[in-house]
Design an enzyme around this catalytic site. Sequence first.
Site, PDB file in Angstrom:
ATOM      1  N   ASP A 279       0.882  -0.593  -0.448  1.00 14.60           N
ATOM      2  CA  ASP A 279      -0.054  -0.171   0.383  1.00 14.60           C
ATOM      3  C   ASP A 279       1.203   1.071  -0.422  1.00 14.60           C
ATOM      4  O   ASP A 279       1.914   1.541   0.717  1.00 14.60           O
ATOM      5  CB  ASP A 279      -0.714   0.014   1.088  1.00 14.60           C
ATOM      6  CG  ASP A 279      -1.967  -0.827   0.804  1.00 14.60           C
ATOM      7  OD1 ASP A 279      -2.359  -1.237   0.377  1.00 14.60           O
ATOM      8  OD2 ASP A 279      -1.800  -1.996   2.511  1.00 14.60           O
TER       9      ASP A 279
ATOM     10  N   ASP B 189       0.812   5.242   0.500  1.00 15.42           N
ATOM     11  CA  ASP B 189      -0.403   6.625   1.141  1.00 15.42           C
ATOM     12  C   ASP B 189       0.361   7.932   1.045  1.00 15.42           C
ATOM     13  O   ASP B 189       1.815   7.323   1.030  1.00 15.42           O
ATOM     14  CB  ASP B 189      -0.331   6.554   2.790  1.00 15.42           C
ATOM     15  CG  ASP B 189      -1.158   5.034   2.988  1.00 15.42           C
ATOM     16  OD1 ASP B 189      -2.418   4.628   1.801  1.00 15.42           O
ATOM     17  OD2 ASP B 189      -0.800   4.415   4.247  1.00 15.42           O
TER      18      ASP B 189
ATOM     19  N   ASP C  84       1.793   7.891  14.858  1.00 17.12           N
ATOM     20  CA  ASP C  84       1.768   6.860  16.090  1.00 17.12           C
ATOM     21  C   ASP C  84       2.853   6.675  16.163  1.00 17.12           C
ATOM     22  O   ASP C  84       3.900   6.342  17.662  1.00 17.12           O
ATOM     23  CB  ASP C  84       0.724   5.581  15.604  1.00 17.12           C
ATOM     24  CG  ASP C  84       1.351   5.197  14.472  1.00 17.12           C
ATOM     25  OD1 ASP C  84       2.542   5.480  13.955  1.00 17.12           O
ATOM     26  OD2 ASP C  84       0.304   3.989  14.381  1.00 17.12           O
TER      27      ASP C  84
END
Length: 454
Positions: free
Chosen positions: A64, A66, A143
Amino acid sequence: MSHDARTTATPALRIIPREQHVISRKNISKAALRVLYRLNEAGYQGYLVGGAVRDLLLGGHPKDFDVATNATPDEVKKLFRNSRLIGRRFRLVHVVYGPEIIEVATFRGTGEETGEGDRHIVDGRIVRDNVWGTIEEDAIRRDFRVNALYYDISDFSVRDYVGGVQDVEDRVLHLIGDPDTRYREDPVRMLRAVRLAAKLNFRIDAAASAPFDELGPLLSDAAPARLFDESLKMFLAGHGLKSFHMLEQTGLLKYLFPATARALKRGDKALRTLIEQGLANTDARVSEGKSVTPAFLFAVLLWGEVRDLAHTLTTRGMDANAAWERAVTQVVAEQCQRVAIPRRFTLTMEEIWALQPRFEQVQRKRVFRLMAHPRFRAAFDFLLLRAAESPAIRELGQWWAHAQQLPPETLAGALSGSAPAGAPGEVVSVAATKPRKRRRRKPAGKSGHHSDPA
């Protein structure tokens, strides 16, 4: 660092130029590059961000990609016709190129006064977070440090605001900000720490793991559907066994799979072998590009508690079939309160379990009927995992493995006792150990019960 300190601190930017890192555009999806270039050409900032940058620095191949930008979701939507707005808690834009989806997020801000949008916190948990900000604010809102890295398409550099590049080199996970505050904002971050550490073969920084004992119970407040998704990422992505071990080591297993934790606490070595081998087999299938199903995973994880509860109910005098049905219902219902397993998977789990006693019935008609069952293969694989339970189960697994290799006519002959000389003895020997019971005529209106799989 306190919450206020985290949100007001000025990050120290480190720029790693192209010649000092290993990221190459040939390893970035063409769809992601198109999105980045389009944002850049339209006058917006556009960065590849997060796990993709981290994995590329580690020499991996991200699945993926992003993108983070200073364009708002509405502005991104106008820029790409092939896009759609999604999300309520976090508004995002999905830009679609055939089967590939590029997720585009606007830089997150640190407070409502910093920009457009809204942010809502309940009991320390972020329930809505659509406050836009700068790239510096976005970095400290992420995070883990290794997930706060930005690949700049304008000059092919990597921008590091929080020390993520050093953490990649040291193979350690540091949480950004005060761990207690960050986990209260989103308890699932504890599971993400475990998953990332298992996936990357990193260690979790002591300060990041210290609150697990105290804050682990907060996972019961997380949405069960979200925990289902997180469970799939942990156990069906090729690093399930290591994730399982880390959940145990960190004490988080009992909050995600309470029934599994209880069963293992009873010291059943055969159950531990079944779970570990099941997860190892799943990891192997993933690495080989073979299909995996959540149903088999959950059947493995919950088997011990279902089996033990059914046995307990049977020893108290309950009918074996009724005891099994109650055990299945009770354990699955409890688990679904934590992890929302869809009904299509729980039905398959129950079929896998229910077929186990049928492997003991090696009469000809029943053997061929079982082999024709749509869940036969999954149930047989599960039987093999149960080999450590007893020598009898191990022998059954060997018998069925051999039976499947025989031509149908040879197997039928062996089971009927009319096999030609030289027919494999295993098939006959196991069948011969099963005494034939005289069938009693059942009273009208009554039906028999299946035996207890436990």
